[in-house]
Scaffold this motif. Structure first.
Motif, PDB file in Angstrom:
ATOM      1  N   ALA A  95       0.827  -1.209   0.000  1.00  0.00           N
ATOM      2  CA  ALA A  95       0.000   0.000   0.000  1.00  0.00           C
ATOM      3  C   ALA A  95       0.859   1.256   0.000  1.00  0.00           C
ATOM      4  CB  ALA A  95      -0.936  -0.010   1.205  1.00  0.00           C
ATOM      5  N   ARG A  96       1.948   1.224   0.775  1.00  0.00           N
ATOM      6  CA  ARG A  96       2.829   2.394   0.802  1.00  0.00           C
ATOM      7  C   ARG A  96       3.563   2.569  -0.530  1.00  0.00           C
ATOM      8  NH1 ARG A  96       3.496   4.831   5.601  1.00  0.00           N
ATOM      9  NH2 ARG A  96       5.413   5.819   4.872  1.00  0.00           N
ATOM     10  N   LEU A  97       3.955   1.448  -1.144  1.00  0.00           N
ATOM     11  CA  LEU A  97       4.600   1.550  -2.454  1.00  0.00           C
ATOM     12  C   LEU A  97       3.643   2.126  -3.488  1.00  0.00           C
ATOM     13  CD1 LEU A  97       6.623  -1.774  -2.734  1.00  0.00           C
ATOM     14  CD2 LEU A  97       7.554   0.529  -2.647  1.00  0.00           C
ATOM     15  N   ARG A  98       2.384   1.691  -3.451  1.00  0.00           N
ATOM     16  CA  ARG A  98       1.408   2.226  -4.383  1.00  0.00           C
ATOM     17  C   ARG A  98       1.198   3.721  -4.164  1.00  0.00           C
ATOM     18  NH1 ARG A  98      -2.429  -0.167  -7.560  1.00  0.00           N
ATOM     19  NH2 ARG A  98      -2.065  -2.211  -6.587  1.00  0.00           N
ATOM     20  N   HIS A  99       1.195   4.137  -2.888  1.00  0.00           N
ATOM     21  CA  HIS A  99       0.998   5.550  -2.585  1.00  0.00           C
ATOM     22  C   HIS A  99       2.152   6.398  -3.113  1.00  0.00           C
ATOM     23  CE1 HIS A  99      -0.070   9.172  -0.343  1.00  0.00           C
ATOM     24  NE2 HIS A  99       1.167   9.193   0.120  1.00  0.00           N
ATOM     25  N   TRP A 100       3.393   5.900  -2.922  1.00  0.00           N
ATOM     26  CA  TRP A 100       4.562   6.683  -3.320  1.00  0.00           C
ATOM     27  C   TRP A 100       5.045   6.359  -4.728  1.00  0.00           C
ATOM     28  CZ3 TRP A 100       5.485  10.777  -0.633  1.00  0.00           C
ATOM     29  CH2 TRP A 100       5.183  10.812   0.722  1.00  0.00           C
ATOM     30  N   GLY A 101       4.295   5.564  -5.469  1.00  0.00           N
ATOM     31  CA  GLY A 101       4.718   5.184  -6.815  1.00  0.00           C
ATOM     32  C   GLY A 101       5.035   6.342  -7.735  1.00  0.00           C
ATOM     33  N   PRO A 102       4.144   7.325  -7.876  1.00  0.00           N
ATOM     34  CA  PRO A 102       4.480   8.457  -8.757  1.00  0.00           C
ATOM     35  C   PRO A 102       5.749   9.187  -8.345  1.00  0.00           C
ATOM     36  CG  PRO A 102       2.123   8.429  -8.292  1.00  0.00           C
ATOM     37  CD  PRO A 102       2.741   7.386  -7.414  1.00  0.00           C
ATOM     38  N   TRP A 103       5.998   9.303  -7.040  1.00  0.00           N
ATOM     39  CA  TRP A 103       7.228   9.948  -6.587  1.00  0.00           C
ATOM     40  C   TRP A 103       8.453   9.106  -6.943  1.00  0.00           C
ATOM     41  CZ3 TRP A 103       8.889  14.526  -5.317  1.00  0.00           C
ATOM     42  CH2 TRP A 103       7.983  15.489  -4.859  1.00  0.00           C
ATOM     43  N   ILE A 104       8.327   7.786  -6.876  1.00  0.00           N
ATOM     44  CA  ILE A 104       9.446   6.922  -7.259  1.00  0.00           C
ATOM     45  C   ILE A 104       9.773   7.098  -8.736  1.00  0.00           C
ATOM     46  CG2 ILE A 104      10.231   4.534  -7.370  1.00  0.00           C
ATOM     47  CD1 ILE A 104       8.407   3.904  -5.017  1.00  0.00           C
ATOM     48  N   VAL A 105       8.742   7.216  -9.561  1.00  0.00           N
ATOM     49  CA  VAL A 105       8.950   7.485 -10.984  1.00  0.00           C
ATOM     50  C   VAL A 105       9.631   8.835 -11.176  1.00  0.00           C
ATOM     51  CG1 VAL A 105       7.780   7.886 -13.179  1.00  0.00           C
ATOM     52  CG2 VAL A 105       7.018   6.030 -11.690  1.00  0.00           C
ATOM     53  N   ALA A 106       9.145   9.851 -10.462  1.00  0.00           N
ATOM     54  CA  ALA A 106       9.725  11.194 -10.599  1.00  0.00           C
ATOM     55  C   ALA A 106      11.186  11.209 -10.154  1.00  0.00           C
ATOM     56  CB  ALA A 106       8.898  12.193  -9.782  1.00  0.00           C
ATOM     57  N   LEU A 107      11.509  10.483  -9.087  1.00  0.00           N
ATOM     58  CA  LEU A 107      12.904  10.434  -8.625  1.00  0.00           C
ATOM     59  C   LEU A 107      13.799   9.758  -9.657  1.00  0.00           C
ATOM     60  CD1 LEU A 107      12.621   9.576  -4.819  1.00  0.00           C
ATOM     61  CD2 LEU A 107      13.485  11.677  -5.842  1.00  0.00           C
ATOM     62  N   ALA A 108      13.322   8.675 -10.242  1.00  0.00           N
ATOM     63  CA  ALA A 108      14.119   8.006 -11.274  1.00  0.00           C
ATOM     64  C   ALA A 108      14.373   8.940 -12.452  1.00  0.00           C
ATOM     65  CB  ALA A 108      13.402   6.735 -11.729  1.00  0.00           C
TER      66      ALA A 108
END
Length: 347
Positions: A95-108
């Motif tokens: 659930a936390r990964l799904r929540h922060w998914g867009p931020w993980i994409v933006a960081l990459a």
């Protein structure tokens, strides 16, 4: 004729069964596709792409930790790809990964642009804009000095903050409760409080015997003013009916202060503590730059003097993490003390 009818009906049943199987297989595939974490697939692919360009493309400079950074990015990408397949069984982590998914994409994406613009294509000049692996090198090799600076800043900040918060809380309660205290303290607050604590730097370093004690005083001063004003405001804003009910039940003056006034003022007190923490951190950095011989402010000044901009950016990252962690801890304390307001303000 009966055999022909049986064959016709049997063929129809078989076709219907085959169509139903095909429909069920299609539904199963749609369910599987819907269960995939598509944002995680994109994020994992971007992190793997970052690892590939870091490890394969030539660099315009000597960066010993490029392989470490590339392998780390590749590991993150592999974990994200695996998580995108197993997200439904990961529970709270999923659930936390799904929540922060867009931020993980933006960081990459941000790291990829950063890597290309510095180490690979040199769009941004060195040494003013070091690549991410150069900052990783600072954390890996200069950690004793940077870590010692973080510890010394925490010690200095905690001492000054606790003194300022304690004195400010006591003064705020006194001013809010006692007219006599308000008569003497209020003019001093109006005169001293609006001045930024950094304006007292020359006087503090002259009066106090050491730069450490002067910096502690300045941090306490920056903390004490907002805590005093907000505590005073909370005491003054307490519902008067609470005092009337307590007096009817025979409450003493000390009971009214401890059990009625202070609990009613606690939401305002925590606002003052948050404001004081931000102000004290700003004063801490300035004081360490000018007088203290160890701390994050001193480390920033040292890195700038030697044109070690990677060290400077590493110190800024450490500052951001340190301040964010302290605010998070203060929010946790607030949620515990003010349990009826838990979740009202998020951090």
């Amino acid at each position: 004729m009966s055999s022909s009818l049986t064959g016709a009906f049997g063929g129809g049943f078989r076709r219907a069964a085959d169509a139903e199987d095909t429909s069920s297989n299609g539904s199963a595939w749609r369910i599987r596709l819907a269960a995939l974490w598509w944002v995680g697939l994109v994020a994992g692919s971007l992190w793997l792409a970052l690892a590939g360009l870091t490890l394969v493309l030539p660099e315009n400079g000597d960066f010993p930790y490029s392989a470490t950074f590339g392998h780390g990015a590749g590991l993150i990408g592999a974990v994200l790809l695996l998580a995108s397949l197993l997200l439904p069984v990961l529970g709270r982590v999923g659930a936390r990964l799904r929540h922060w998914g867009p931020w993980i994409v933006a960081l990459a994406f941000a790291f990829t642009v950063w890597e290309l613009a510095t180490a690979k294509l040199e769009w941004l000049p060195m040494p003013f804009f070091p690549p991410p692996q150069a900052i990783l090198e600072v954390f890996a090799e200069d950690w004793p000095k940077l870590g010692g600076s973080i510890v010394n800043s925490l010690i200095l900040l905690s001492g000054g903050y606790l003194i300022g918060a304690t004195v400010g809380f006591v003064l705020g309660v006194a001013v809010g409760w006692s007219r006599a205290a308000g008569y003497w303290v209020h003019p001093v607050l109006r005169f001293v409080g609006p001045l930024p604590a950094t304006a007292w730097l020359p006087l503090a370093f002259f009066v106090f015997p050491s730069s450490w004690s002067a910096s502690t005083f300045l941090v306490a001063l920056a903390t004490g003013f907002p805590v005093t004003v907000l505590t005073w405001s909370g005491i003054a804003a307490a519902n008067k009916s609470y005092y009337d009910v307590a007096r009817t039940l025979g409450a003493s003056r000390s009971f009214l202060i401890r059990k009625v006034a202070i609990p009613a003022a606690l939401p305002h007190v925590f606002v003052g503590l948050f404001m004081g923490l931000g102000a004290s951190f700003a004063v801490l950095v300035v004081a360490e730059m000018l007088g203290v011989k160890s701390g994050l402010g001193w480390y920033l000044q040292w890195a700038q003097g030697w044109a070690a901009y990677a060290n400077m950016y590493a110190a800024l990252i450490a500052m951001a993490l340190m301040c964010s962690t302290l605010i998070t801890l203060l929010f946790r304390l607030r949620d515990r003390v003010l349990s009826w307001q838990k979740g009202l303000v998020q951090w």
